[in-house]
Design a protein around this motif. Structure first.
Motif, PDB file in Angstrom:
ATOM      1  N   LEU A   1      81.467 -47.862 -78.974  1.00 56.94           N
ATOM      2  CA  LEU A   1      81.683 -49.294 -79.123  1.00 56.94           C
ATOM      3  C   LEU A   1      81.731 -49.975 -77.761  1.00 56.94           C
ATOM      4  CD1 LEU A   1      84.363 -49.605 -81.968  1.00 56.94           C
ATOM      5  CD2 LEU A   1      81.883 -49.851 -82.131  1.00 56.94           C
ATOM      6  N   ILE A   2      81.131 -51.149 -77.704  1.00 57.51           N
ATOM      7  CA  ILE A   2      81.137 -51.991 -76.512  1.00 57.51           C
ATOM      8  C   ILE A   2      81.938 -53.244 -76.839  1.00 57.51           C
ATOM      9  CG2 ILE A   2      79.716 -53.201 -74.812  1.00 57.51           C
ATOM     10  CD1 ILE A   2      79.226 -50.191 -74.890  1.00 57.51           C
ATOM     11  N   CYS A   3      83.049 -53.467 -76.137  1.00 57.77           N
ATOM     12  CA  CYS A   3      83.909 -54.605 -76.478  1.00 57.77           C
ATOM     13  C   CYS A   3      83.562 -55.861 -75.688  1.00 57.77           C
ATOM     14  CB  CYS A   3      85.380 -54.250 -76.277  1.00 57.77           C
ATOM     15  SG  CYS A   3      85.849 -53.829 -74.581  1.00 57.77           S
ATOM     16  N   ALA A   4      82.661 -55.750 -74.727  1.00 57.02           N
ATOM     17  CA  ALA A   4      82.221 -56.915 -73.951  1.00 57.02           C
ATOM     18  C   ALA A   4      80.758 -56.688 -73.578  1.00 57.02           C
ATOM     19  CB  ALA A   4      83.077 -57.109 -72.704  1.00 57.02           C
ATOM     20  N   CYS A   5      79.863 -57.184 -74.401  1.00 61.01           N
ATOM     21  CA  CYS A   5      78.437 -56.997 -74.152  1.00 61.01           C
ATOM     22  C   CYS A   5      77.984 -57.862 -72.978  1.00 61.01           C
ATOM     23  CB  CYS A   5      77.630 -57.372 -75.396  1.00 61.01           C
ATOM     24  SG  CYS A   5      77.944 -56.317 -76.816  1.00 61.01           S
ATOM     25  N   ASP A   6      76.867 -57.493 -72.379  1.00 63.87           N
ATOM     26  CA  ASP A   6      76.304 -58.273 -71.278  1.00 63.87           C
ATOM     27  C   ASP A   6      74.785 -58.300 -71.401  1.00 63.87           C
ATOM     28  OD1 ASP A   6      75.323 -55.841 -70.195  1.00 63.87           O
ATOM     29  OD2 ASP A   6      77.151 -55.544 -69.051  1.00 63.87           O
ATOM     30  N   HIS A   7      74.111 -58.715 -70.325  1.00 65.34           N
ATOM     31  CA  HIS A   7      72.667 -58.908 -70.384  1.00 65.34           C
ATOM     32  C   HIS A   7      71.919 -57.634 -70.759  1.00 65.34           C
ATOM     33  CE1 HIS A   7      73.332 -57.245 -66.347  1.00 65.34           C
ATOM     34  NE2 HIS A   7      72.083 -56.841 -66.392  1.00 65.34           N
ATOM     35  N   ARG A   8      72.501 -56.471 -70.506  1.00 61.76           N
ATOM     36  CA  ARG A   8      71.834 -55.215 -70.830  1.00 61.76           C
ATOM     37  C   ARG A   8      71.698 -54.984 -72.322  1.00 61.76           C
ATOM     38  NH1 ARG A   8      75.839 -51.450 -67.610  1.00 61.76           N
ATOM     39  NH2 ARG A   8      77.229 -52.946 -68.667  1.00 61.76           N
ATOM     40  N   HIS A   9      72.492 -55.686 -73.127  1.00 64.34           N
ATOM     41  CA  HIS A   9      72.488 -55.474 -74.568  1.00 64.34           C
ATOM     42  C   HIS A   9      71.712 -56.547 -75.339  1.00 64.34           C
ATOM     43  CE1 HIS A   9      76.334 -53.734 -72.949  1.00 64.34           C
ATOM     44  NE2 HIS A   9      75.808 -52.680 -73.533  1.00 64.34           N
ATOM     45  N   VAL A  10      71.243 -57.557 -74.634  1.00 64.18           N
ATOM     46  CA  VAL A  10      70.606 -58.687 -75.313  1.00 64.18           C
ATOM     47  C   VAL A  10      69.359 -58.260 -76.073  1.00 64.18           C
ATOM     48  CG1 VAL A  10      69.416 -60.884 -74.986  1.00 64.18           C
ATOM     49  CG2 VAL A  10      71.541 -60.439 -73.769  1.00 64.18           C
ATOM     50  N   ASP A  11      68.431 -57.597 -75.400  1.00 61.65           N
ATOM     51  CA  ASP A  11      67.163 -57.255 -76.052  1.00 61.65           C
ATOM     52  C   ASP A  11      67.375 -56.363 -77.273  1.00 61.65           C
ATOM     53  OD1 ASP A  11      65.838 -58.723 -74.159  1.00 61.65           O
ATOM     54  OD2 ASP A  11      65.180 -57.008 -72.968  1.00 61.65           O
ATOM     55  N   GLY A  12      68.258 -55.378 -77.148  1.00 62.58           N
ATOM     56  CA  GLY A  12      68.510 -54.489 -78.277  1.00 62.58           C
ATOM     57  C   GLY A  12      69.130 -55.208 -79.451  1.00 62.58           C
ATOM     58  N   ALA A  13      70.079 -56.105 -79.178  1.00 59.15           N
ATOM     59  CA  ALA A  13      70.720 -56.864 -80.255  1.00 59.15           C
ATOM     60  C   ALA A  13      69.727 -57.812 -80.916  1.00 59.15           C
ATOM     61  CB  ALA A  13      71.921 -57.629 -79.714  1.00 59.15           C
ATOM     62  N   VAL A  14      68.907 -58.474 -80.112  1.00 61.61           N
ATOM     63  CA  VAL A  14      67.906 -59.391 -80.665  1.00 61.61           C
ATOM     64  C   VAL A  14      66.922 -58.635 -81.547  1.00 61.61           C
ATOM     65  CG1 VAL A  14      65.947 -60.884 -80.077  1.00 61.61           C
ATOM     66  CG2 VAL A  14      68.113 -61.110 -78.845  1.00 61.61           C
TER      67      VAL A  14
ATOM     68  N   ALA B   1      72.190 -67.440 -77.976  1.00 59.09           N
ATOM     69  CA  ALA B   1      73.418 -67.515 -78.764  1.00 59.09           C
ATOM     70  C   ALA B   1      74.364 -66.349 -78.497  1.00 59.09           C
ATOM     71  CB  ALA B   1      73.068 -67.563 -80.251  1.00 59.09           C
ATOM     72  N   LEU B   2      73.831 -65.162 -78.341  1.00 60.31           N
ATOM     73  CA  LEU B   2      74.691 -63.986 -78.208  1.00 60.31           C
ATOM     74  C   LEU B   2      75.652 -64.087 -77.024  1.00 60.31           C
ATOM     75  CD1 LEU B   2      72.022 -61.287 -79.094  1.00 60.31           C
ATOM     76  CD2 LEU B   2      74.098 -61.748 -80.409  1.00 60.31           C
ATOM     77  N   PRO B   3      75.181 -64.310 -75.795  1.00 54.89           N
ATOM     78  CA  PRO B   3      76.120 -64.388 -74.661  1.00 54.89           C
ATOM     79  C   PRO B   3      77.017 -65.617 -74.697  1.00 54.89           C
ATOM     80  CG  PRO B   3      73.854 -63.996 -73.912  1.00 54.89           C
ATOM     81  CD  PRO B   3      73.784 -64.397 -75.344  1.00 54.89           C
ATOM     82  N   ALA B   4      76.633 -66.637 -75.482  1.00 54.89           N
ATOM     83  CA  ALA B   4      77.430 -67.864 -75.548  1.00 54.89           C
ATOM     84  C   ALA B   4      78.584 -67.752 -76.538  1.00 54.89           C
ATOM     85  CB  ALA B   4      76.530 -69.045 -75.918  1.00 54.89           C
ATOM     86  N   SER B   5      78.698 -66.638 -77.227  1.00 54.41           N
ATOM     87  CA  SER B   5      79.727 -66.455 -78.252  1.00 54.41           C
ATOM     88  C   SER B   5      81.107 -66.293 -77.624  1.00 54.41           C
ATOM     89  CB  SER B   5      79.400 -65.224 -79.098  1.00 54.41           C
ATOM     90  OG  SER B   5      78.109 -65.311 -79.659  1.00 54.41           O
ATOM     91  N   SER B   6      82.132 -66.617 -78.406  1.00 53.19           N
ATOM     92  CA  SER B   6      83.509 -66.385 -77.958  1.00 53.19           C
ATOM     93  C   SER B   6      83.782 -64.896 -77.807  1.00 53.19           C
ATOM     94  CB  SER B   6      84.495 -66.989 -78.955  1.00 53.19           C
ATOM     95  OG  SER B   6      84.229 -68.348 -79.187  1.00 53.19           O
ATOM     96  N   ALA B   7      83.200 -64.100 -78.693  1.00 55.36           N
ATOM     97  CA  ALA B   7      83.326 -62.642 -78.637  1.00 55.36           C
ATOM     98  C   ALA B   7      82.009 -62.041 -79.113  1.00 55.36           C
ATOM     99  CB  ALA B   7      84.465 -62.169 -79.540  1.00 55.36           C
ATOM    100  N   TRP B   8      81.547 -61.037 -78.388  1.00 53.45           N
ATOM    101  CA  TRP B   8      80.310 -60.348 -78.760  1.00 53.45           C
ATOM    102  C   TRP B   8      80.508 -58.864 -78.507  1.00 53.45           C
ATOM    103  CZ3 TRP B   8      75.356 -60.190 -75.294  1.00 53.45           C
ATOM    104  CH2 TRP B   8      74.378 -59.442 -75.942  1.00 53.45           C
ATOM    105  N   VAL B   9      80.420 -58.076 -79.568  1.00 55.47           N
ATOM    106  CA  VAL B   9      80.628 -56.634 -79.474  1.00 55.47           C
ATOM    107  C   VAL B   9      79.388 -55.917 -79.999  1.00 55.47           C
ATOM    108  CG1 VAL B   9      83.117 -56.915 -79.746  1.00 55.47           C
ATOM    109  CG2 VAL B   9      81.708 -56.467 -81.766  1.00 55.47           C
TER     110      VAL B   9
END
Length: 348
Positions: free
Chosen positions: A214-227, A247-255
């Protein structure tokens, strides 16, 4: 403390300098007076470059050795995290980088223009200006007139103090305390401390199914995979990949959840005021991982996230995943258009 435990690679140190909002330049001018200035710095052709007035104080450093440095505070750690009485354990988790070299002027106008354009790209990424080139009449005089300087690194020193000197059980306790405190940046601090101490036992709040992390604080490295996971979801059929990436990095919380290769296998995010309400969005698990508990682990983590855990009312919309949310106390509120589930929690 052993110094080698904290040392960053040269590439990591240069990357920190390259992304820092500003960098400090320190040197001694020809009269022996110290000079210390904050600069906007970009990396071009392996050198740290900046611009200045051709008659300013920075010109006194041309041809002289200097130090460029930047730092990043990861988290302040209060003494009471580990000791109820002594003040001594109070510390700061941080990363810092220094580069030593000699300041030289860039004389080639084409290279000067490239540096100036890179500064614009870095600090005005939205563009909305005519690109700077050395032969554009709009810019030619300015390019010739400005001082553009560079520092080629002769020595690089990077340091990351992320609890590497602590015992495994102490690091585990620190992760729990950071998560419980939940101050701005603490979720990210958890990720960085874990990465710096890979042998530490996974804390309970990050417990995941076998083969998943689990990743409790995602960053730019996770954007492409999540999209990639979200683009084909039924609720995103009219949403572009670019919009999702925004939208993903702009969220209050993104895991997220990743497999052993680091591939994103699940993601979830929320918008929240952490008091009255929170809303879950874009909860999805890769098809091959469904039925293994990844979705439930993401929901549990998101509900406990510092940006969400204080919300009295948590809502989400789903038409086929009620079984994932019901065990957490979500109750379905049928709707002819958008089936909604609600979780109500007592005020703290």
């Amino acid at each position: 403390m052993r110094r080698e435990m904290f040392r960053m690679s040269d590439d990591e140190a240069l990357a920190l300098l390259a992304r820092a909002p500003f960098v400090h330049l320190a040197g001694v001018d020809e009269e022996g007076s110290p000079v210390l200035r904050a600069l906007h710095v970009v990396v071009v052709d392996g050198a740290l470059c900046f611009h200045a007035s051709p008659a300013g104080e920075k010109t006194t450093l041309l041809g002289r050795p200097v130090v460029l440095c930047a730092e990043e505070v990861i988290a302040e750690v209060p003494s009471y995290f580990s000791d109820a009485e002594r003040a001594c354990p109070a510390t700061t988790l941080y990363r810092s980088a220094q580069v030593h070299g000699v300041v030289t002027a860039v004389d080639d106008v084409e290279t000067k223009a490239r540096v100036l354009q890179e500064i614009m790209r870095r600090y005005q990424p939205e563009g909305l200006h005519r690109p700077i080139t050395h032969d554009d009449p709009m810019y030619a005089a300015a390019v010739r007139g400005l001082l553009v300087a560079r520092v080629v690194p002769t020595a690089v020193d990077g340091k990351a103090k992320l609890a590497q000197n602590k015992k495994a059980e102490e690091v585990g306790a620190l992760l729990e305390r950071l998560w419980q405190r939940g101050a701005a940046g603490d979720a990210r601090a958890v990720q960085l401390v874990r990465a710096a101490n890979p042998s530490t036992t996974t804390p309970a709040f990050l417990a995941a199914p076998p083969g998943a992390t689990l990743i409790c604080a995602c960053d730019h490295r996770h954007v492409d995979g999540a999209v990639a996971l979200l683009a084909s979801a039924y609720w995103n059929t009219t949403v572009s990949s670019a919009a999702l990436a925004t939208a993903l990095p702009a969220s209050s919380a993104w895991v997220a959840a990743v497999d052993d290769a680091g591939t994103v296998i699940g993601t979830a995010r929320a918008l929240s005021d952490n008091a009255k309400w929170a809303t879950f969005y874009d909860v999805v698990v890769a098809e091959t991982w469904r039925g293994h508990g990844v979705g439930s682990a993401l929901v549990r983590l998101l509900l406990d996230h510092p940006a969400v855990r204080g919300a009295e009312r948590v809502t989400l919309r789903t038409r086929d995943a009620q079984r994932v949310y019901a065990p957490f106390g979500f109750i379905e509120r049928p709707s002819s258009t958008h089936p909604e589930m609600v979780l109500r929690r007592s005020a703290a």
